[in-house]
Design a protein around this motif. Structure first.
Motif, mmCIF file in Angstrom:
data_model
loop_
_atom_site.group_PDB
_atom_site.id
_atom_site.type_symbol
_atom_site.label_atom_id
_atom_site.label_comp_id
_atom_site.label_asym_id
_atom_site.label_seq_id
_atom_site.Cartn_x
_atom_site.Cartn_y
_atom_site.Cartn_z
ATOM 1 N N ILE A 206 40.954 5.388 55.224
ATOM 2 C CA ILE A 206 39.574 5.491 55.713
ATOM 3 C C ILE A 206 39.058 6.901 55.443
ATOM 4 N N MET A 207 37.897 6.982 54.810
ATOM 5 C CA MET A 207 37.352 8.301 54.522
ATOM 6 C C MET A 207 35.869 8.392 54.876
ATOM 7 N N TRP A 208 35.038 7.631 54.189
ATOM 8 C CA TRP A 208 33.598 7.819 54.375
ATOM 9 C C TRP A 208 33.139 7.454 55.776
ATOM 10 N N SER A 209 33.827 6.512 56.445
ATOM 11 C CA SER A 209 33.428 6.145 57.809
ATOM 12 C C SER A 209 33.675 7.300 58.779
ATOM 13 N N LEU A 210 34.721 8.115 58.516
ATOM 14 C CA LEU A 210 34.971 9.288 59.358
ATOM 15 C C LEU A 210 33.866 10.324 59.183
ATOM 16 N N VAL B 21 34.058 21.995 58.780
ATOM 17 C CA VAL B 21 35.499 22.191 58.568
ATOM 18 C C VAL B 21 36.238 20.858 58.649
ATOM 19 N N LEU B 22 35.875 20.032 59.629
ATOM 20 C CA LEU B 22 36.515 18.717 59.748
ATOM 21 C C LEU B 22 36.228 17.857 58.527
ATOM 22 N N GLY B 23 34.977 17.911 58.038
ATOM 23 C CA GLY B 23 34.636 17.158 56.841
ATOM 24 C C GLY B 23 35.412 17.626 55.623
ATOM 25 N N ASP B 24 35.613 18.927 55.542
ATOM 26 C CA ASP B 24 36.407 19.481 54.447
ATOM 27 C C ASP B 24 37.837 18.951 54.483
ATOM 28 N N PHE B 25 38.423 18.885 55.672
ATOM 29 C CA PHE B 25 39.785 18.377 55.808
ATOM 30 C C PHE B 25 39.860 16.886 55.506
ATOM 31 N N VAL B 26 38.834 16.137 55.939
ATOM 32 C CA VAL B 26 38.829 14.694 55.680
ATOM 33 C C VAL B 26 38.803 14.411 54.183
ATOM 34 N N MET B 27 38.086 15.246 53.429
ATOM 35 C CA MET B 27 37.949 15.043 51.983
ATOM 36 C C MET B 27 39.053 15.730 51.181
ATOM 37 N N TYR C 204 40.483 18.917 51.920
ATOM 38 C CA TYR C 204 40.418 20.365 52.116
ATOM 39 C C TYR C 204 40.439 21.150 50.798
ATOM 40 N N LYS C 205 39.216 21.498 50.384
ATOM 41 C CA LYS C 205 39.045 22.343 49.205
ATOM 42 C C LYS C 205 38.789 23.807 49.577
ATOM 43 N N GLY C 206 38.575 24.067 50.877
ATOM 44 C CA GLY C 206 38.370 25.435 51.335
ATOM 45 C C GLY C 206 36.928 25.892 51.386
ATOM 46 N N TRP C 207 35.987 25.057 50.905
ATOM 47 C CA TRP C 207 34.580 25.478 50.848
ATOM 48 C C TRP C 207 33.973 25.713 52.230
ATOM 49 N N SER C 208 34.474 25.000 53.222
ATOM 50 C CA SER C 208 33.880 25.126 54.562
ATOM 51 C C SER C 208 34.149 26.500 55.171
ATOM 52 N N ILE C 209 35.403 26.969 55.073
ATOM 53 C CA ILE C 209 35.770 28.249 55.671
ATOM 54 C C ILE C 209 35.440 29.412 54.749
ATOM 55 N N GLU C 210 35.608 29.214 53.463
ATOM 56 C CA GLU C 210 35.412 30.322 52.522
ATOM 57 C C GLU C 210 33.940 30.594 52.214
ATOM 58 N N VAL C 211 33.079 29.587 52.328
ATOM 59 C CA VAL C 211 31.676 29.752 51.944
ATOM 60 C C VAL C 211 30.721 29.495 53.108
ATOM 61 N N VAL C 212 30.827 28.306 53.722
ATOM 62 C CA VAL C 212 29.850 27.910 54.740
ATOM 63 C C VAL C 212 29.918 28.810 55.966
ATOM 64 N N VAL C 213 31.118 29.037 56.495
ATOM 65 C CA VAL C 213 31.262 29.844 57.716
ATOM 66 C C VAL C 213 30.702 31.255 57.545
#
Length: 223
Positions: free
Chosen positions: A77-81, A120-126, A128-137
């Motif tokens: 399950i991915m997109w439903s999360l 961050v949770l979305g990044d881990f669900v997909m 984890y490419k690191g874009w959430s912590i390295e760029v968005v935050v």
């Protein structure tokens, strides 16, 4: 509840004499709730009803999305999360901004905080490419710095009330930089820049603000 005819004030406790003039009070049968504006009560009830309806619809939609995703992909399950996180975030924003009684600064900080958490949770669900912590935050942190700086200029008489947001940003930045130094985060350039900005801005506030800044910190930390 009683009313003093001489002072023309409402007395909410059960005393039989006015605390101002010592006159014997006349009991008033008006309910205390009637003193509160009816339009405010009605608006609050409407907001609560709409928020509850939205929560119910969200649960139904998420259940349908989860069932369809499971039926199509099984346990993968991915997109439903992701849909679920978006639905939860929408409900959080509605209840925090519309129904919340806190100040607007707390609401903005809360919306940003939950947005970062779900990114961050979305990044881990997909995967984890690191874009959430390295760029968005770090980008959100720098945006908050700019926003707080504008608020301080606009509310110069009470600028010290924003200092705790700066403390929180410094703490978050230091934690993330420490995690990066341990090798858990690959690209730390933006994190280092945003954390350095947090530290220098906080130091500037404390040094330039002098007594008012130090007094606010002592009051907040009960020192």
């Amino acid at each position: 509840m009683a009313r003093c005819k001489k002072c023309n004030v409402e007395i909410l406790d059960d005393t039989d004499r006015c605390p101002l003039c010592n006159l014997i009070l006349k009991k008033n049968d008006k309910e205390i709730s009637e003193l509160y504006p009816l339009d405010v009560i009605a608006t609050t009830r409407k907001h609560r009803l709409l928020a509850n309806i939205m929560l119910f619809v969200s649960i139904v939609l998420q259940t349908i999305a989860f069932w369809h995703d499971y039926d199509a992909h099984g346990v993968k399950i991915m997109w439903s999360l992701i849909v679920g996180m978006a639905i939860i975030y929408t409900n959080v924003v509605v209840r925090l901004t519309i129904m919340g009684r806190s100040g607007f600064l707390f609401k903005i900080a809360g919306v940003c905080f939950f947005a970062l958490v779900f990114c961050v949770l979305g990044d881990f669900v997909m995967g984890y490419k690191g874009w959430s912590i390295e760029v968005v935050v770090p980008i959100v942190m720098m945006g908050l710095h700019l926003f707080i700086f504008i608020l301080m200029l606009a509310h110069r008489k009470h600028w010290q009330s924003y200092i705790m947001i700066q403390v929180a940003l410094v703490a978050i930045g230091v934690v993330l930089v420490t995690i990066g130094a341990l090798g858990f985060i690959k690209h730390v350039i933006l994190l280092n820049v945003s954390t350095a900005l947090s530290i220098f801005m906080f130091l500037g506030i404390v040094i330039i603000g002098d007594k008012r800044a130090k007094t606010e910190l002592k009051r907040r930390f009960h020192m």
